[in-house]
Scaffold this active site. Structure first.
Site, PDB file in Angstrom:
ATOM      1  CB  CYS A   1      -1.050   0.123   1.284  1.00 24.29           C
ATOM      2  SG  CYS A   1       0.545  -0.855   2.425  1.00 24.29           S
TER       3      CYS A   1
ATOM      4  CG  ASP B   1      -5.226   5.937   2.089  1.00 24.11           C
ATOM      5  OD1 ASP B   1      -5.142   5.706   3.375  1.00 24.11           O
ATOM      6  OD2 ASP B   1      -4.329   7.096   1.257  1.00 24.11           O
TER       7      ASP B   1
ATOM      8  CG  ASN C   1       4.272  -1.814   5.073  1.00 26.71           C
ATOM      9  OD1 ASN C   1       5.505  -2.264   5.713  1.00 26.71           O
ATOM     10  ND2 ASN C   1       3.260  -2.307   5.245  1.00 26.71           N
TER      11      ASN C   1
ATOM     12  CB  CYS D   1      -3.618   1.945   6.856  1.00 22.78           C
ATOM     13  SG  CYS D   1      -3.202   3.049   7.902  1.00 22.78           S
ATOM     14  NE  ARG D   2      -4.027   1.140   1.718  1.00 22.35           N
ATOM     15  CZ  ARG D   2      -4.362   1.995   0.473  1.00 22.35           C
ATOM     16  NH1 ARG D   2      -5.214   1.858  -0.478  1.00 22.35           N
ATOM     17  NH2 ARG D   2      -2.932   2.623   0.724  1.00 22.35           N
ATOM     18  CB  SER D   3       0.331  -3.425   2.659  1.00 28.23           C
ATOM     19  OG  SER D   3       1.621  -2.229   3.242  1.00 28.23           O
TER      20      SER D   3
END
Ligand code: 4NP
Length: 167
Positions: A13, A128, A16, A18-20
């Site tokens: 993301c 995001d 690195n 939050c999402r990934s």
């Protein structure tokens, strides 16, 4: 992509945090539930502002709520070697995919895909969540569903149980 050997997956993301990192932890958990061993799983960001940091507290909390501990993960930036080290490089949104394709050496470009290509509802962005994004539970659901769909397409190599290909 079909038939390609897949023994390593990198989730990417922007930050690195939050999402990934959530995708990394959830995909690991899904592999473990299926008894799939031997897969290398990691995550990275196209930006390096948060390098060395723990995942965002909202990601740590939603993962913990589902029994997944991601608190030990640390953010890092994507490096060019990632395109040779990993078989599959999955961006969370279309801008991550565009940034990854711009960074990738020509021979690594085909490894880059959008993560939700694997989701049942088809390709979408994992939005995001950093600034006023969707709540962490919505992100978790997307990541969990796509992780299960990706794992469901992994077929073990009959000659080496730690190797897989994508069906
Ligand atoms: P992520 O979220 O890409 O899911 O880790 C973000 C984290 C940090 C920033 C942007 C997005 N940032 O601009 O610092």
């Amino acid at each position: 992509m079909n038939g390609n050997p897949v023994s390593s997956v990198l989730f990417v993301c922007l930050g690195n945090i939050c999402r990934s990192p959530l995708a990394e932890g959830v995909f690991r958990a899904v592999l473990e539930e299926r008894g799939f061993t031997g897969m290398t799983v990691d995550s990275a960001g196209t930006g390096g502002w948060h390098a060395g940091e723990q995942p965002d507290r909202r990601s740590i909390a939603i993962a913990a709520h589902h029994g997944v501990d991601i608190s030990g993960q640390r953010a890092r930036k994507v490096i060019v070697e990632d395109f040779s080290r990993f078989d599959l490089i999955l961006g969370m949104d279309r801008s991550n995919v565009a940034d990854l394709k711009a960074l990738a050496p020509a021979e690594g470009r085909g490894k880059v895909h959008r993560f939700l290509e694997f989701a049942r509802q088809g390709a979408r962005d994992v939005p995001d969540p950093y600034y006023d994004g969707p709540d962490a539970a919505a992100v978790y659901r997307m990541v969990r569903e796509a992780s299960e769909a990706l794992a469901a397409r992994l077929v073990r190599d009959p000659e080496n149980r730690n190797r897989f290909r994508l069906d």
